[in-house]
Write a protein that holds these residues in place. Structure first.
Motif, short mmCIF file in Angstrom:
data_model
loop_
_atom_site.label_atom_id
_atom_site.label_comp_id
_atom_site.label_asym_id
_atom_site.label_seq_id
_atom_site.Cartn_x
_atom_site.Cartn_y
_atom_site.Cartn_z
N ILE A 45 0.86 -1.18 0.00
CA ILE A 45 0.00 0.00 0.00
C ILE A 45 0.89 1.23 0.00
N GLY A 46 0.86 1.99 -1.08
CA GLY A 46 1.68 3.17 -1.20
C GLY A 46 0.89 4.44 -1.02
N GLN A 47 1.59 5.56 -0.97
CA GLN A 47 0.92 6.86 -0.80
C GLN A 47 0.11 7.23 -2.03
N VAL A 60 0.12 4.92 -5.12
CA VAL A 60 -0.27 3.73 -5.87
C VAL A 60 -0.33 2.54 -4.92
N THR A 61 -1.39 1.76 -5.02
CA THR A 61 -1.57 0.58 -4.19
C THR A 61 -1.71 -0.65 -5.08
N ASN A 62 -0.93 -1.68 -4.79
CA ASN A 62 -1.01 -2.93 -5.54
C ASN A 62 -2.10 -3.78 -4.90
N TRP A 63 -3.34 -3.60 -5.37
CA TRP A 63 -4.47 -4.27 -4.76
C TRP A 63 -4.43 -5.78 -4.96
N ASN A 64 -3.87 -6.24 -6.04
CA ASN A 64 -3.74 -7.69 -6.24
C ASN A 64 -2.91 -8.32 -5.11
N ALA A 65 -1.78 -7.69 -4.80
CA ALA A 65 -0.91 -8.22 -3.76
C ALA A 65 -1.55 -8.07 -2.37
N VAL A 66 -2.22 -6.95 -2.13
CA VAL A 66 -2.87 -6.74 -0.84
C VAL A 66 -3.93 -7.80 -0.59
N LEU A 67 -4.78 -8.04 -1.59
CA LEU A 67 -5.84 -9.03 -1.43
C LEU A 67 -5.28 -10.44 -1.32
N ALA A 68 -4.21 -10.73 -2.05
CA ALA A 68 -3.58 -12.06 -1.95
C ALA A 68 -2.98 -12.27 -0.56
N ALA A 69 -2.31 -11.25 -0.03
CA ALA A 69 -1.73 -11.36 1.30
C ALA A 69 -2.81 -11.55 2.37
N LEU A 70 -3.90 -10.82 2.24
CA LEU A 70 -4.99 -10.97 3.20
C LEU A 70 -5.65 -12.34 3.09
N SER A 71 -5.77 -12.86 1.88
CA SER A 71 -6.35 -14.20 1.69
C SER A 71 -5.48 -15.26 2.35
N LEU A 72 -4.17 -15.14 2.20
CA LEU A 72 -3.27 -16.10 2.85
C LEU A 72 -3.31 -15.96 4.37
#
Length: 279
Positions: A237-239, A241-253
Motif C-alpha cells: 500500500i503506497g501513498q 499507488v496501491t497494488n491491490w492484487n498483492a494486498v488481497l492475496a496477502a490478506l487471503s493467505l
C-alpha cells in the motif's frame, strides 16, 4: 399441536436471522478471496463477480512471494500468536483455578479487578507501554508483542475459565487430594481436561484479535525482521499507488490460519458456548 405450530415461525425467524448474519459476516471475506484471483482491471470493473477464464490471474500471489519476505512475516505472526495463546491459557487457567478454588480476603475484588481489563481497551495505555518497552530494550522484538498480547488476553481468559472451573465437582478434587495428588496435579490432571471446551473458546476469542492486530506491531515492532502478516501487507500500500492484487492475496493467505484453528476447535468451541449459555 398448537405449540408445534407456534414454534415453527420462531424457528424460521431464528434461522433467517442467523443466515442473514452469516451472509453479512462472510461477504467481505468472500470478496477478498475472489478478487485475489483476478486481474487488476477485473477487480475495479466487476468486484463482486467471481473470476472467469478471462479475468483469472495469479499476479497478486506471485507478487507477494516475490516482493518482501512474506514467509518471515507469516512466521513472526505464528510465533507471536502461539506463544501468546500458550501464556494466556496457562496463566489464565491457573489464575482462574485459584480464584474459583480458594477463598481468601479480597477474592471477589481480585476477580473484579481482572474483569476491568475486559472493559478498558489496552490501546489506551499505548504511550506508557511504548515507554516501558523502550526502557527495557524490547522495541522491535517479538517478545514485546507477546507480553502485550498476553496481558490483553488474560482478563477474558480468567473471567471465562473461572466460571467453568466453579462447576467442577469438589468431590472429584477432594478425592484427588485424599489420593495424595498435589494441587498442581489436581489442576493439570483433573481440572484442565474438564474445561477443554472453555479453553478452546478462550483460544479462538484470543487468537483472532492477536492475528489480525495492526496497532501494536506498527508501534512496537515495525522493523523488517519483526513484521507480522498484517503489517507486512502494508508494504503493497503506497501513498499514491496501491497494488491491490498483492494486498488481497496477502490478506487471503492470512485468513488460512484462522480457518484451520476453527476447524480444529469448532466442536470444542460450540460445546463451550452452549455450556455457558445453559449456565
Amino acid at each position: 399441536m398448537s405449540k408445534a405450530a407456534s414454534s415453527l415461525p420462531r424457528t424460521i425467524s431464528a434461522h433467517a436471522i442467523l443466515l442473514a448474519y452469516t451472509a453479512i459476516a462472510l461477504f467481505p471475506v468472500i470478496v477478498i478471496v475472489i478478487n485475489s484471483f483476478k486481474s487488476r482491471a477485473a477487480i475495479f470493473r466487476s468486484p463482486l463477480a467471481p473470476p472467469t477464464a478471462e479475468t483469472f490471474d495469479l499476479i497478486g500471489y506471485k507478487t507477494v512471494m516475490a516482493q518482501g519476505d512474506f514467509f518471515l512475516y507469516f512466521q513472526n505472526s505464528l510465533i507471536v500468536t502461539v506463544m501468546s495463546l500458550f501464556f494466556v491459557l496457562l496463566f489464565g487457567a491457573m489464575a482462574a483455578f485459584a480464584l474459583s478454588e480458594y477463598r481468601f480476603k479480597g477474592n471477589t475484588m481480585m476477580g473484579l479487578y481482572l474483569a476491568l481489563g475486559i472493559m478498558i481497551p489496552i490501546r489506551l495505555g499505548t504511550v506508557a507501554i511504548l515507554q516501558l518497552m523502550v526502557a527495557t530494550g524490547l522495541v522491535n522484538t517479538l517478545t514485546a508483542l507477546i507480553l502485550v498480547y498476553t496481558a490483553q488476553g488474560l482478563p477474558l481468559a480468567v473471567f471465562i475459565l473461572s466460571e467453568f472451573m466453579k462447576q467442577v465437582s469438589d468431590d472429584l478434587k477432594n478425592a484427588g487430594r485424599i489420593d495424595g495428588l498435589s494441587e498442581y496435579r489436581i489442576f493439570f490432571r483433573l481440572v484442565l481436561p474438564l474445561v477443554r471446551p472453555a479453553m478452546a473458546t478462550v483460544a479462538v476469542f484470543t487468537m483472532i484479535p492477536i492475528w489480525n492486530d495492526l496497532w501494536f506491531p506498527l508501534i512496537l515492532a515495525p522493523s523488517e525482521a519483526t513484521k507480522t502478516v498484517t503489517l507486512g501487507a502494508q508494504v503493497f500500500i503506497g501513498q499514491f499507488v496501491t497494488n491491490w492484487n498483492a494486498v488481497l492475496a496477502a490478506l487471503s493467505l492470512a485468513i488460512l490460519p484462522v480457518l484451520v484453528l476453527y476447524f480444529f476447535f469448532s466442536r470444542q468451541l460450540i460445546r463451550g458456548i452452549t455450556s455457558g449459555a445453559v449456565k
